[in-house]
Design a protein around this motif. Structure first.
Motif, mmCIF file in Angstrom:
data_model
loop_
_atom_site.group_PDB
_atom_site.id
_atom_site.type_symbol
_atom_site.label_atom_id
_atom_site.label_comp_id
_atom_site.label_asym_id
_atom_site.label_seq_id
_atom_site.Cartn_x
_atom_site.Cartn_y
_atom_site.Cartn_z
ATOM 1 N N GLY A 118 0.882 -1.361 0.070
ATOM 2 C CA GLY A 118 0.023 -0.007 -0.095
ATOM 3 C C GLY A 118 0.722 1.318 -0.066
ATOM 4 O O GLY A 118 0.259 2.308 0.057
ATOM 5 N N LEU A 119 2.140 1.194 0.071
ATOM 6 C CA LEU A 119 3.064 2.385 -0.257
ATOM 7 C C LEU A 119 3.468 2.755 -1.539
ATOM 8 O O LEU A 119 3.768 1.678 -2.140
ATOM 9 C CB LEU A 119 4.403 2.214 0.855
ATOM 10 N N ALA A 120 3.624 3.752 -1.938
ATOM 11 C CA ALA A 120 4.178 4.244 -3.223
ATOM 12 C C ALA A 120 5.491 3.568 -3.318
ATOM 13 O O ALA A 120 6.469 3.594 -2.581
ATOM 14 C CB ALA A 120 4.353 5.628 -3.512
ATOM 15 N N CYS A 121 5.924 3.008 -4.542
ATOM 16 C CA CYS A 121 7.197 2.305 -4.497
ATOM 17 C C CYS A 121 7.849 3.016 -5.852
ATOM 18 O O CYS A 121 7.335 3.262 -6.886
ATOM 19 C CB CYS A 121 7.078 0.836 -5.064
ATOM 20 N N TYR A 122 9.057 3.395 -5.535
ATOM 21 C CA TYR A 122 10.149 4.055 -6.758
ATOM 22 C C TYR A 122 11.062 3.204 -7.219
ATOM 23 O O TYR A 122 11.623 2.449 -6.778
ATOM 24 C CB TYR A 122 10.757 5.275 -5.523
ATOM 25 N N PRO A 123 11.187 3.475 -8.657
ATOM 26 C CA PRO A 123 11.904 2.550 -9.248
ATOM 27 C C PRO A 123 13.491 2.677 -8.740
ATOM 28 O O PRO A 123 14.203 1.866 -9.117
ATOM 29 C CB PRO A 123 11.816 3.359 -10.759
ATOM 30 N N SER A 124 14.123 3.800 -8.285
ATOM 31 C CA SER A 124 15.397 4.085 -7.848
ATOM 32 C C SER A 124 15.467 4.660 -6.650
ATOM 33 O O SER A 124 14.572 5.665 -6.390
ATOM 34 C CB SER A 124 16.180 4.579 -8.802
ATOM 35 N N LEU A 125 16.464 4.947 -5.797
ATOM 36 C CA LEU A 125 16.707 5.761 -4.630
ATOM 37 C C LEU A 125 16.646 7.234 -5.188
ATOM 38 O O LEU A 125 16.131 8.017 -4.588
ATOM 39 C CB LEU A 125 17.932 5.275 -4.163
ATOM 40 N N SER A 126 17.476 7.348 -6.321
ATOM 41 C CA SER A 126 17.358 8.801 -6.690
ATOM 42 C C SER A 126 16.046 9.464 -7.187
ATOM 43 O O SER A 126 15.974 10.715 -6.936
ATOM 44 C CB SER A 126 18.115 8.819 -8.144
ATOM 45 N N GLU A 127 15.156 8.443 -7.338
ATOM 46 C CA GLU A 127 13.692 9.132 -7.631
ATOM 47 C C GLU A 127 12.694 9.415 -6.499
ATOM 48 O O GLU A 127 11.571 9.793 -6.726
ATOM 49 C CB GLU A 127 13.148 8.405 -8.765
ATOM 50 N N ILE A 128 13.145 9.288 -5.154
ATOM 51 C CA ILE A 128 12.492 9.474 -4.145
ATOM 52 C C ILE A 128 12.187 10.947 -3.717
ATOM 53 O O ILE A 128 13.261 11.676 -3.665
ATOM 54 C CB ILE A 128 13.056 8.706 -2.937
ATOM 55 N N PRO A 129 11.186 11.567 -3.944
ATOM 56 C CA PRO A 129 11.140 13.110 -4.066
ATOM 57 C C PRO A 129 11.261 13.730 -2.578
ATOM 58 O O PRO A 129 11.521 14.919 -2.594
ATOM 59 C CB PRO A 129 9.655 13.350 -4.397
ATOM 60 N N GLU A 130 11.315 13.037 -1.562
ATOM 61 C CA GLU A 130 11.115 13.254 -0.192
ATOM 62 C C GLU A 130 12.529 13.031 0.567
ATOM 63 O O GLU A 130 13.381 12.131 -0.131
ATOM 64 C CB GLU A 130 10.218 12.548 0.682
ATOM 65 N N PRO A 131 12.946 13.563 1.419
ATOM 66 C CA PRO A 131 14.380 13.446 2.343
ATOM 67 C C PRO A 131 14.275 12.057 2.837
ATOM 68 O O PRO A 131 13.325 11.495 3.074
ATOM 69 C CB PRO A 131 14.290 14.378 3.271
ATOM 70 N N VAL A 132 15.482 11.225 2.541
ATOM 71 C CA VAL A 132 15.679 10.199 2.750
ATOM 72 C C VAL A 132 16.972 9.999 3.824
ATOM 73 O O VAL A 132 18.029 10.528 3.664
ATOM 74 C CB VAL A 132 16.219 9.071 1.749
ATOM 75 N N GLU A 133 16.795 9.474 5.127
ATOM 76 C CA GLU A 133 17.893 9.454 6.186
ATOM 77 C C GLU A 133 18.681 8.098 6.095
ATOM 78 O O GLU A 133 19.824 8.075 6.253
ATOM 79 C CB GLU A 133 17.218 9.837 7.454
#
Lengths: 472, 472
Positions: free
Chosen positions: A55-70
């Protein structure tokens, strides 16, 4: 490079590189654990093949996550890992990485060693701290973070934190502890894997400074940097207890450990001496590790080694006496004042055995909750007593919850450790939980309570010894 | 006098002298336990003050029960007890009596010693066998008989039988065992009290001849008739294992035991040697008592001491290796044949560690249920292996129940003991129950499984030793 491991244990967001709906894979269980246990931060699954996972949006790559990633958790095959780190470096916001993937230096294959070195080099330049490779990462009971792929597990908060050199053993003992009738909780948990960056020593220091951690339990197979370990351990044990199950106690065990982690096992005698010198409390079993860490995380340190045994039943009392008698002087029976003995004679049922032998009180099966509470009060007030082991097998006419509430109230008045053993299965389960919730640890068996108390006394003796050194 | 204790454990009817609706009294709980646990025989409460108790007709005296009475349980004050025995003698049908009442010879008061002698004399003439006084009697999981006043307890049938010199400890460990996530069951249970008639020795002989009992666990504080005990124990251990937690292992413990039961504790060295000579397996903790009795009651005796450790996880494997390494030769690692090793290399995942060190196999976390089953099969087929310790921390992709069923099927083909440790809390609870129900005992911790196996080897060595003696 930021000198903290906070981003591993308290990240505001986690990206799972290799999240998947493929049930058999680590990336499935890791995502499920984060989602299903209600991790309080944001979760970003990454997999080019999916649009959404759990149920969570899945991204094709780490680069494409639009929010901050810690924090990133990497569970794709080893050869793809450097690429992930390059993306992380390019983003600039990633602070920490858990490399679940195996197939690096632990294989002892030159190309794989080089692969690990490549990862370390990218990470270092980008200021990204790394757990692993070949590790299952961290758990934190405060925010429900769990980067491991362990099966479903009950989350029980506590104040001991764990470091394990075996991922499966470390996770499994937590599962076991959490599913006990009276669960044993934890604060933070870590498995270090190949230790290409973060190692046991840095974790010890992090736990030392962590407010949630009151005692540190370590499952240890072997250490390479003994001198440095000694230095760090000696420093940490000044303020917080370290309890360790160091395996390889026998020749057979050493050999098995060597073939498991490849760590130089080292001589048992050297370990024994070194751990003792550093103030580390060494234990022999998993149960003793958990029991001792629980006791030390929930109780004040005894000021001296004078123990009073207060029991309602002869059997458990004798079993505890045997443990203390065999502890080579680590604990000894307290000598109660004449005033204390007089008061006990006044308070307790006529069949009670008072100080035969000295420091040992069997209240007899006629003791009700008031007898327990009054006797505990008188004993804790005696300046000749440093700690109390309270044991009871509540008969059908003694309401266990009333007993628990009565002794908790007394215990709160004193700054002395009281360990307890109520021995009667589910009949005393709720009573034990009342005690546990009031910083009065309970133990399954009299011998286990006694050993935990003996180990508290070992820590106390170490601390007093180092204080004397300083004052000399 | 009939030389059997059957009327205590399998009475067709029980009269409770002193049954009451007064919640605080022993006679209340005893009647409740008999009624509430669905004892399969008839129950006759006796109390002149009541017409009915727990929905059962209540009789003013033992004399007035119109139906046959086989066992009487007496929980009225001591002075009234001889009168009850006179009524029992007059009836002529009573075969056995449990005297719960205290206040007899254990008080060391001359009149009370005389009271006990009076009871014994009446009972002897009438052919009534007596348990106690000052005892809680017996339990039998087959017919739900429970003459004790222990609090509510789960009834878990098993094939170990228990003798306890402490009523509260004995009952409490049964409550604890029955309420574990994977419960430990029992067949028969007895607390002997003052032993004015039936004693530990007679119970040992009764259990020896009892079909439901496969192993005998004894909590022992002290014995007076050492020579006779040795003789009986030596005879019983020829056919059934006796496992004992003999307390008073230290000077402090001995003193506490002496003040508890007044039994002459005797020297620790003498006990140690005597128990060993009689083939009694001595253990150090309650958990080890239960674990060892469980192992010996559910498994064939190993023919020799050559153990193979088969593990899916390094940590538990190393812990078990340490125990075997520290067992002073009681068990040793098996040397597998070259053929066995070749087959294992064929069967197991490439990361598996095969016989480093010899007799130790770490299948690696990649092992599925088929790997477990195939490897177990090959190992059990090797004539150089006498027993196997199988350990696994099933990861999320290994279905624990499938694993259990696969290994159970293999185990059934061989007449060699296999002890197991699945370590993952409730995730493996059902799988463990599948194994338990198929005579494959499971243990909470690797070190506990290893110790139980070492103790099985001690029994095996004793039996082989006595066989050699006989053939020499």
């Amino acid at each position: 490079m930021e000198n903290t491991l906070k981003s591993f244990f308290e990240p505001s967001s986690v990206a799972v590189i290799g999240a998947t709906t493929d049930v058999g894979k680590a990336g499935y269980q890791i995502t499920q654990n984060l989602v299903g246990r209600n991790f309080t931060g944001r979760i970003y699954p990454v997999n080019p093949k999916n649009d959404s996972i759990f149920g969570l949006a899945c991204y094709p790559s780490l680069s494409e996550i639009p929010e901050p990633v810690e924090l990133i958790v990497i569970c794709i095959p080893a050869p793809g890992v450097p690429g992930v780190f390059r993306q992380a470096a390019a983003r600039g916001d990633v602070k920490a990485a858990v490399i679940v993937a195996a197939g690096f230096s632990e294989t002892r294959i030159p190309e794989r060693i080089a692969l690990e070195e490549e990862v370390v080099s990218i990470a270092k330049k980008a200021g990204i701290r790394v757990f692993g490779p070949n590790c299952v990462g961290v758990m934190n009971s405060a925010n429900n973070l769990d980067t491991t792929f362990a099966p479903p597990r009950r989350q029980v908060p506590g104040s001991m934190s764990i470091i394990s050199q075996s991922g499966s053993l470390g996770a499994s003992i937590l599962m076991f502890a959490g599913d006990q009738p009276v669960p044993i909780g934890y604060a933070k948990w870590a498995h270090v894997g190949n230790m290409c960056d973060v190692d046991v020593l840095e974790l010890l220091k992090y736990y030392r400074d962590d407010d949630q951690t009151a005692a540190i339990a370590v499952y240890m197979e072997g250490i390479d940097n003994a001198r440095e370990f000694m230095e760090v351990a000696r420093d940490v044990t000044k303020t917080k207890p370290i309890i360790t199950l160091k395996v390889g106690r026998s020749d057979l065990g050493s050999k098995a450990a060597a073939s498991h982690t490849g760590s130089l096992a080292g001589s048992e005698q050297i370990y024994e001496g070194a751990l003792k010198q550093a103030g580390v409390v060494r234990v022999n079993t998993i149960e003793e590790l958990l029991d001792t860490a629980k006791a030390l995380s929930a109780q004040p340190i005894p000021r001296g080694n004078r123990v009073c045994i207060l029991t309602e039943a002869g059997g458990p009392g004798i079993i505890a006496m045997d443990e203390i008698g065999l502890a080579n002087g680590a604990a000894r029976l307290a000598t109660l004042s004449e005033q204390t003995k007089d008061k006990l004679r006044e308070i307790l049922p006529p069949m009670a055995i008072i100080c035969h032998p000295e420091g040992y009180i069997d209240m007899s099966a006629a003791a009700n909750e008031e007898h327990h509470a009054l006797a505990l009060d008188v004993i804790l007030a005696d300046p000749g007593v440093d700690s109390v082991l309270l044991m009871s097998v509540p008969p059908s006419f003694l309401e266990p919850n009333d007993l628990a509430e009565a002794v908790v109230k007394v215990k709160e008045k004193y700054d002395k450790p009281v360990l307890t053993c109520l021995l009667a299965g589910d009949w005393v389960k709720e009573a034990r939980l009342i005690m546990e919730n009031n910083k009065m640890p309970t133990f399954d068996m009299p011998e286990r309570a006694a050993r935990a108390l003996i180990n508290m006394n070992k820590r106390s003796a170490y601390l007093r010894g180092t204080q004397n050194e300083r004052s000399n």
